[in-house]
Design a protein around this motif. Structure first.
Motif, short mmCIF file in Angstrom:
data_model
loop_
_atom_site.label_atom_id
_atom_site.label_comp_id
_atom_site.label_asym_id
_atom_site.label_seq_id
_atom_site.Cartn_x
_atom_site.Cartn_y
_atom_site.Cartn_z
N GLY A 139 0.82 -1.21 0.00
CA GLY A 139 0.00 0.00 0.00
C GLY A 139 0.85 1.26 0.00
N ASP A 169 -6.47 1.33 -3.83
CA ASP A 169 -7.34 1.88 -2.78
C ASP A 169 -8.06 3.14 -3.27
N GLU A 186 -10.47 -6.50 -7.34
CA GLU A 186 -10.24 -7.86 -7.87
C GLU A 186 -11.57 -8.55 -8.16
N GLY A 271 1.10 -6.94 -0.02
CA GLY A 271 -0.35 -7.13 0.00
C GLY A 271 -0.98 -7.36 -1.36
O1 KG4 Z 1 1.62 -5.22 2.34
P1 KG4 Z 1 0.34 -4.62 2.81
O2 KG4 Z 1 -0.60 -5.51 3.58
O3 KG4 Z 1 0.58 -3.37 3.70
C1 KG4 Z 1 1.55 -2.40 3.43
O4 KG4 Z 1 2.73 -2.64 3.80
O5 KG4 Z 1 1.16 -1.39 2.81
O6 KG4 Z 1 -0.41 -4.06 1.50
C2 KG4 Z 1 -1.68 -3.46 1.58
C3 KG4 Z 1 -2.15 -3.12 0.17
C4 KG4 Z 1 -3.42 -2.28 0.15
O7 KG4 Z 1 -3.22 -1.17 -0.68
C5 KG4 Z 1 -4.46 -3.23 -0.45
O8 KG4 Z 1 -5.49 -2.61 -1.21
C6 KG4 Z 1 -3.61 -4.11 -1.33
O9 KG4 Z 1 -2.43 -4.32 -0.57
N1 KG4 Z 1 -4.29 -5.38 -1.62
C7 KG4 Z 1 -4.64 -5.78 -2.85
C8 KG4 Z 1 -5.34 -6.99 -2.68
N2 KG4 Z 1 -5.39 -7.29 -1.35
C9 KG4 Z 1 -4.73 -6.28 -0.71
N3 KG4 Z 1 -4.43 -5.21 -4.06
C10 KG4 Z 1 -4.92 -5.87 -5.14
N4 KG4 Z 1 -5.63 -7.02 -5.07
C11 KG4 Z 1 -5.86 -7.61 -3.86
N5 KG4 Z 1 -6.56 -8.75 -3.79
#
Ligand code: KG4
Ligand code: ZN
Length: 345
Positions: A139, A169, A186, A271
């Protein structure tokens, strides 16, 4: 007394994460307490609310995570994320870890959250053997990195503006979905039978850097132009068009880097790799290029304490220990820490 276990704590953003691993790296427990309910109505993470919730949840998460090892007496070290992340959130985890380090007289090891994500490929199994290429898609960050050996990284490409997860987001919000947007986009994309065509920012340029803000703006302009009544019929097609363009941006760069750096093994972490369409496209690319692909289990794509414990244990083995003076570093880069640079010279 034998202290065989290592604790990993991450409170860099909106998940309260505590995990326990054994000395040999085996995963014993992994507690992730999500704050989605609190932030979803605001369309993004509210830093002050995130920090308050971490404070409330950390003690119970610790009790739960240490149940299988009968409490705290068997813990030999505490690893904790000290950056990058939200300063208030980081402070909660770091202060909590310092309390444990002091009261149990065990070492504290500060972990870089981005390096932690790299170690998500090693949870419960052997990760890729360096050298390899890795894309970190979260994110807050979008990086393409050459892992020369564990602990020795070279960033070859990064986003110049929004992170890929941030773009998911923001676009989700534009389309009327709640935070976090990735899973909503998704799902909507998977239900579309066609895709709106969006630009592929910075394609054709001789760089591994990326831009996601241009793509987000293109979606915004498209949404502004169409009739509000029509929007609900087009949401799925817009989501699919955005998602395809976002993934193409990163995958074309990975393909190019595989050629240029003669990459044999590569991975994607963070993520965003929870996304099944991205996993499918990445698998196709690995087949095409006859390379070995490594992806984390879906439960370890997002933030978790296990990756922090593994990364901290690796650094502890190499003699890295911090002390109670360790401070948070909200903008901590993956490498290029001033002190390390000075060391190398
Ligand atoms: O790695 P993470 O859990 O936290 C950070 O370190 O930022 O990543 C979170 C990000 C969020 O922007 C979220 O919308 C994205 O990962 N995310 C996804 C999906 N699941 C989470 N992006 C695309 N498709 C998904 N299924
Ligand atoms: Zn993360």
């Amino acid at each position: 007394m034998k202290r065989n276990y290592i604790l990993g704590i991450d409170t860099s953003c909106d998940d309260t994460c505590i995990a326990v691993i054994s000395e040999s790296g085996e995963l014993i427990s992994n507690v992730v307490s999500s704050q989605i309910d609190i932030h979803s109505e605001y369309g993004g993470v509210v830093p002050e609310l995130a920090a308050r919730k971490h404070l409330e949840v950390l003690p119970t998460a610790l009790v739960k995570a240490t149940e299988p090892i009968d409490g705290l007496e068997n813990i030999g070290a505490v690893c904790v994320t000290y950056g990058p992340g939200l300063v208030g959130s980081l402070l909660c985890g770091l202060s909590f870890a310092k309390g444990l380090s002091f009261s149990l007289s065990i070492p504290i090891i500060g972990v870089n959250h981005l390096e932690g994500h790299i170690f998500s490929l090693n949870i419960g199994r052997n990760g890729p053997r360096p050298p390899y290429l890795i894309a970190i898609l979260t994110g807050g960050h979008t990086l393409i990195v050459l892992v020369k050996k564990m602990g020795d990284y070279r960033v070859i490409g990064r986003t110049l503006d929004d992170a890929i997860g941030e773009a998911f987001d923001k676009v989700a919000r534009l389309l009327g979905f709640s935070y976090p947007g990735g899973p909503h986009i998704e799902k909507a994309a998977s239900e579309a039978d066609m895709a709106v065509e969006f630009p592929h920012p910075m394609s054709g340029r001789d760089t591994y850097d990326m831009s996601y803000s241009g793509l987000k703006t293109a979606v915004m302009n498209y949404v502004k132009k169409i009739d509000k009544k029509k929007l609900k019929y087009e949401v799925n097609m817009i989501a699919r068009g955005f998602q395809e363009s976002a993934f193409d941006t990163i995958l074309t760069r990975i393909r190019r880097a595989v050629d240029e750096f003669k990459v044999k093994r590569w991975g994607i972490v963070g993520g965003v790799i929870a996304n099944k369409r991205l996993r499918e496209l990445a698998n196709n690319l690995a087949k095409d290029t006859e390379t070995e692909l490594y992806l984390p289990e879906i439960e370890f794509a997002g933030d978790n304490g296990a990756m922090i414990a593994l990364c901290g244990a690796f650094n502890l083995d190499r003699g890295k220990k911090d002390n109670l003076g360790l401070a948070t570093y909200p903008n901590l880069p993956l490498c290029e820490k001033p002190s390390e640079k000075m060391f190398r010279r």
